[in-house]
Design an enzyme around this catalytic site. Structure first.
Site, mmCIF file in Angstrom:
data_model
loop_
_atom_site.group_PDB
_atom_site.id
_atom_site.type_symbol
_atom_site.label_atom_id
_atom_site.label_comp_id
_atom_site.label_asym_id
_atom_site.label_seq_id
_atom_site.Cartn_x
_atom_site.Cartn_y
_atom_site.Cartn_z
ATOM 1 N N SER A 121 18.431 13.473 -5.144
ATOM 2 C CA SER A 121 19.538 12.798 -4.473
ATOM 3 C C SER A 121 20.425 13.860 -3.836
ATOM 4 O O SER A 121 20.567 14.962 -4.365
ATOM 5 C CB SER A 121 20.350 11.983 -5.485
ATOM 6 N N ASN A 162 14.547 10.233 -8.062
ATOM 7 C CA ASN A 162 14.171 8.996 -7.377
ATOM 8 C C ASN A 162 12.653 8.868 -7.225
ATOM 9 O O ASN A 162 11.974 9.865 -6.943
ATOM 10 C CB ASN A 162 14.819 8.947 -5.997
ATOM 11 N N ARG A 186 -8.940 -9.649 31.436
ATOM 12 C CA ARG A 186 -8.078 -8.584 30.915
ATOM 13 C C ARG A 186 -6.682 -9.141 30.803
ATOM 14 O O ARG A 186 -6.125 -9.632 31.776
ATOM 15 C CB ARG A 186 -8.096 -7.342 31.801
#
Length: 412
Positions: free
Chosen positions: A275, A283, A315
């Site tokens: 962090s 984390n 197309r």
């Protein structure tokens, strides 16, 4: 250059970058040149190699091709113009791209790049199968509490959870195995009229187009095919396989995110992320990024299906163009998530003591269903309440063994 706003993008390397797509388009032009010469449509002096064509494009050209693509709506037009200019007045310049259309080059180039991406994904899936099979076997007797709708439910073992992760990965591997990467060689409207006209009246049209398709496919490592212009199955199936993979990986990531909460503490990533302001935190950064891919993939897959459903005439105006960025982002991000998931499961820390403690702390509540079933049956509750858990674990381990994914994973 890696994507600043998609951390981990570097794991995809050059897959589906602008440079890789341009290289693939050049390879298509060279393979088509080889096919024209080999079938006698073009004279021998018309042959040109990919190395020769590659040498005609500089870094500055690459950037300018991207700018000039706006004029015609695709990058093939400015690419071919530069290649012909570079080849001068030679027969190779005269014959370059003859019988092709821009869609042939873009679609086939995308197949080259997408096939490369799924080869990388397949390798990661095989490695994941090997790792998850080990987790399932090692923890077939590791007790924990099962949770449904966020609440404690009944006893289970971590080996079954790993076996279910394995099942999802095996399902994804099957989708990847089923993929086919066909060449697209139909000319202006999918009739191959131009190359047949170039060959002259004596040619057998069916034999000619089959031979050119085979030659080009062999040169590029793809599959021969009749034209598929407005039938976008090759694209949507690749997209579906990518979404199927991220579904499986997202399931794993979500379980890790949930079970790594401090109040549960049953799993942790091998190396948690830091962090910027709270030094105590570790984390679950890999799981977060894998979940990110799983959340964003379905929308990209939906874009491919919407483009396919919007197909019109020979197309599609807009739908075809919308595919390019969607398939690039979806498949490239899937490669990233594949490699992150392999790291996640390989380094995963399983806290068996915490699992046992949480199960014990749940008390008699998690055995309430067992007591009810035993009462109905008229006997005392059994020593455990794991049902056919061992059978279900073994079923996925056997499936992994039969598919050979475990052997391929170990070989890597």
């Amino acid at each position: 250059m890696a994507d600043l706003l998609w951390p981990g993008d570097h794991h995809a390397g050059e897959i589906l970058t602008d440079a890789a797509i341009l290289e693939a388009m050049i390879a298509v032009e060279a393979a088509w040149s080889a096919a024209l010469v080999a079938t006698g449509v073009a004279p021998p002096e018309a042959a040109v190699t990919a190395d020769t064509l590659r040498g005609l494009i500089t870094g500055a050209d690459r950037a300018q091709i991207a700018v000039e693509a706006e004029s015609g709506g695709n990058p093939v037009i400015p690419l071919v113009r530069r290649l012909r200019d570079g080849l001068g007045s030679s027969p190779a310049a005269t014959w370059l791209h003859r019988g092709l259309t821009s869609q042939d080059v873009v679609d086939t180039a995308l197949m080259i790049c997408v096939a490369e991406a799924f080869a990388a994904i397949a390798g990661e899936l095989d490695r994941q199968v090997e790792i998850l099979a080990r987790h399932a076997d090692d923890h077939r007797a590791t007790p924990m509490v099962a949770r449904t709708l966020t609440q404690q439910a009944v006893p289970m073992v971590f080996g079954l959870k790993a076996a279910l992760w394995l099942r999802g990965v095996l399902d994804a591997r099957e989708q990847v195995d089923a993929l086919r990467f066909p060449v697209q060689l139909g000319g202006a409207a999918g009739t191959s009229a131009a190359v047949v006209e170039l060959a002259g009246a004596t040619v057998n049209p069916g034999h000619l187009v089959a031979e050119t398709s085979t030659i080009v496919a062999r040169e590029l490592g793809l599959e021969p095919s009749t034209p598929w212009h407005s039938v976008r199955t090759a694209i949507t199936r690749a997209g579906d396989a990518a979404v199927g993979c991220t579904d499986a990986w997202g399931h794993i990531a979500n379980d890790v995110l949930t079970l790594s909460r401090p109040e549960l503490g049953e799993l942790t990533e091998g190396a948690g992320g830091a962090s910027s302001t709270m030094p105590h935190k570790a984390n679950p950064a890999l799981s977060v990024q894998i979940r990110r891919a799983a959340i964003s993939a379905p929308q990209l897959g939906a874009t491919l299906h919407l483009a396919a459903a919007d197909a019109v005439e020979e197309r599609t105006s807009g739908g075809w163009h919308a595919e390019w960025a969607a398939i690039r982002d979806l498949v490239r991000r899937s490669v990233v998530a594949a490699r992150q998931t392999t790291r996640l499961v390989d380094d995963l820390r399983v806290h068996t003591n915490r699992m046992a403690t949480n199960l014990a702390d749940a008390g008699d509540a998690v055995r309430s269903e067992q007591v009810s079933m035993a009462t109905i049956a008229g006997h005392r509750p059994e020593a455990n309440y794991l049902g056919a858990t061992t059978y279900y674990i073994d079923a996925q381990l056997e499936r992994a063994r039969i598919t050979g994914a475990m052997d391929r994973g170990e070989a890597r």
